[in-house]
Design a protein around this motif. Structure first.
Motif, PDB file in Angstrom:
ATOM      1  N   ARG A   1       4.347  -0.958  -9.190  1.00  0.00           N
ATOM      2  CA  ARG A   1       3.322  -0.566 -10.156  1.00  0.00           C
ATOM      3  C   ARG A   1       1.978  -0.405  -9.470  1.00  0.00           C
ATOM      4  NH1 ARG A   1       4.941  -1.647 -15.655  1.00  0.00           N
ATOM      5  NH2 ARG A   1       7.058  -2.480 -15.608  1.00  0.00           N
ATOM      6  N   LEU A   2       1.451   0.806  -9.539  1.00  0.00           N
ATOM      7  CA  LEU A   2       0.155   1.111  -8.945  1.00  0.00           C
ATOM      8  C   LEU A   2      -0.863   1.248 -10.063  1.00  0.00           C
ATOM      9  CD1 LEU A   2      -0.805   3.364  -6.082  1.00  0.00           C
ATOM     10  CD2 LEU A   2      -1.826   3.863  -8.270  1.00  0.00           C
ATOM     11  N   THR A   3      -2.013   0.605  -9.903  1.00  0.00           N
ATOM     12  CA  THR A   3      -3.109   0.714 -10.861  1.00  0.00           C
ATOM     13  C   THR A   3      -4.380   1.046 -10.093  1.00  0.00           C
ATOM     14  OG1 THR A   3      -2.108  -0.961 -12.278  1.00  0.00           O
ATOM     15  CG2 THR A   3      -4.430  -0.489 -12.641  1.00  0.00           C
ATOM     16  N   PHE A   4      -5.084   2.091 -10.536  1.00  0.00           N
ATOM     17  CA  PHE A   4      -6.385   2.398  -9.956  1.00  0.00           C
ATOM     18  C   PHE A   4      -7.377   1.404 -10.553  1.00  0.00           C
ATOM     19  CE2 PHE A   4      -4.306   6.568  -9.403  1.00  0.00           C
ATOM     20  CZ  PHE A   4      -4.497   6.698  -8.036  1.00  0.00           C
TER      21      PHE A   4
ATOM     22  N   LEU B   1      -1.305  -1.980  -5.549  1.00  0.00           N
ATOM     23  CA  LEU B   1       0.117  -1.699  -5.711  1.00  0.00           C
ATOM     24  C   LEU B   1       0.854  -3.021  -5.644  1.00  0.00           C
ATOM     25  CD1 LEU B   1       2.501   0.298  -5.925  1.00  0.00           C
ATOM     26  CD2 LEU B   1       2.461   0.443  -3.429  1.00  0.00           C
ATOM     27  N   ARG B   2       1.388  -3.450  -6.786  1.00  0.00           N
ATOM     28  CA  ARG B   2       2.168  -4.697  -6.867  1.00  0.00           C
ATOM     29  C   ARG B   2       3.579  -4.318  -7.232  1.00  0.00           C
ATOM     30  NH1 ARG B   2      -1.233  -9.527  -9.496  1.00  0.00           N
ATOM     31  NH2 ARG B   2      -0.811 -10.589  -7.562  1.00  0.00           N
ATOM     32  N   GLY B   3       4.499  -4.599  -6.322  1.00  0.00           N
ATOM     33  CA  GLY B   3       5.876  -4.176  -6.556  1.00  0.00           C
ATOM     34  C   GLY B   3       5.912  -2.656  -6.598  1.00  0.00           C
TER      35      GLY B   3
ATOM     36  N   PHE C   1       0.504   4.028 -12.566  1.00  0.00           N
ATOM     37  CA  PHE C   1       1.629   4.812 -12.076  1.00  0.00           C
ATOM     38  C   PHE C   1       2.771   3.870 -11.716  1.00  0.00           C
ATOM     39  CE2 PHE C   1      -1.979   7.508 -11.498  1.00  0.00           C
ATOM     40  CZ  PHE C   1      -1.515   8.802 -11.623  1.00  0.00           C
ATOM     41  N   GLU C   2       3.966   4.423 -11.692  1.00  0.00           N
ATOM     42  CA  GLU C   2       5.136   3.691 -11.221  1.00  0.00           C
ATOM     43  C   GLU C   2       5.638   4.395  -9.967  1.00  0.00           C
ATOM     44  OE1 GLU C   2       9.660   2.511 -12.611  1.00  0.00           O
ATOM     45  OE2 GLU C   2       8.285   3.395 -14.054  1.00  0.00           O
TER      46      GLU C   2
ATOM     47  N   THR D   1       0.851  -1.181   0.000  1.00  0.00           N
ATOM     48  CA  THR D   1       0.000   0.000   0.000  1.00  0.00           C
ATOM     49  C   THR D   1       0.891   1.236   0.000  1.00  0.00           C
ATOM     50  OG1 THR D   1      -0.129   0.014   2.418  1.00  0.00           O
ATOM     51  CG2 THR D   1      -1.909  -1.113   1.230  1.00  0.00           C
ATOM     52  N   MET D   2       0.345   2.335  -0.497  1.00  0.00           N
ATOM     53  CA  MET D   2       1.071   3.605  -0.507  1.00  0.00           C
ATOM     54  C   MET D   2       0.864   4.293   0.842  1.00  0.00           C
ATOM     55  SD  MET D   2       2.760   4.168  -3.267  1.00  0.00           S
ATOM     56  CE  MET D   2       3.096   5.926  -3.174  1.00  0.00           C
ATOM     57  N   PRO D   3       1.806   5.161   1.236  1.00  0.00           N
ATOM     58  CA  PRO D   3       1.599   5.949   2.455  1.00  0.00           C
ATOM     59  C   PRO D   3       0.345   6.809   2.321  1.00  0.00           C
ATOM     60  CG  PRO D   3       3.887   6.087   1.732  1.00  0.00           C
ATOM     61  CD  PRO D   3       3.129   5.391   0.649  1.00  0.00           C
ATOM     62  N   HIS D   4      -0.411   6.907   3.383  1.00  0.00           N
ATOM     63  CA  HIS D   4      -1.650   7.685   3.379  1.00  0.00           C
ATOM     64  C   HIS D   4      -1.348   9.174   3.320  1.00  0.00           C
ATOM     65  CE1 HIS D   4      -3.335   4.110   5.851  1.00  0.00           C
ATOM     66  NE2 HIS D   4      -3.180   3.804   4.588  1.00  0.00           N
ATOM     67  N   GLY D   5      -2.233   9.916   2.690  1.00  0.00           N
ATOM     68  CA  GLY D   5      -2.089  11.365   2.641  1.00  0.00           C
ATOM     69  C   GLY D   5      -2.537  11.939   1.321  1.00  0.00           C
TER      70      GLY D   5
END
Length: 138
Positions: free
Chosen positions: A95-98, A91-93, A108-109, A45-49
């Motif tokens: 690579r983020l995909t909505f 988020l895999r590795g 996104f990368e 997961t990405m950091p929240h914010g």
């Protein structure tokens, strides 16, 4: 014997978990093309914010130009929100995909702890860079 069975079940479960999808996710289903999810890599997961997205500026003016319509906020449970609603991401590795919501299909990368670079359909990096500005608890 019991230890052997537990070990066998654990190993087979790990193999199944890493095997990946059986069918191509880019196949057309029901007349609409499904987005291709990124393959490989550990789920994260990405950091929240709040993430502000910007394009590079030039030497004669500002260093960057904010693109307000691209910004979003990451919250708990792999969810995001922008001005048009909310959705989910994977988020895999790096690579983020909505995967749902107003940004569905955008990719996104991850290029830093708190930064994402937008990627086009062909996988080429764009100049748009999204940076986390603040923690969600503020």
């Amino acid at each position: 014997m019991r230890t052997f069975i537990i070990t066998l079940l654990t190993v087979s479960g790990a193999v199944l978990a890493t095997a990946g999808p059986v069918f191509s996710q880019s196949e057309e289903r029901g007349g609409t093309k499904q987005p291709v999810l990124p393959i490989g890599g550990m789920l994260r997961t990405m950091p929240h914010g709040v993430y502000e997205c910007a394009l590079p500026g030039d030497a004669g003016g500002s260093a960057y130009g904010v693109v307000a319509t691209e910004g979003f906020r990451i919250s708990t449970a792999s969810r995001y929100t922008d001005d048009n609603g909310d959705g989910t991401y994977i988020l895999r590795g790096n690579r983020l995909t909505f995967t749902a919501g107003p940004k569905n299909g955008q990719r996104f990368e991850r290029v830093g702890q708190n930064q994402l670079r937008k990627v086009d359909v062909e996988g080429k990096r764009s100049e748009l860079l999204c940076t986390r500005l603040a923690d969600r608890r503020r």
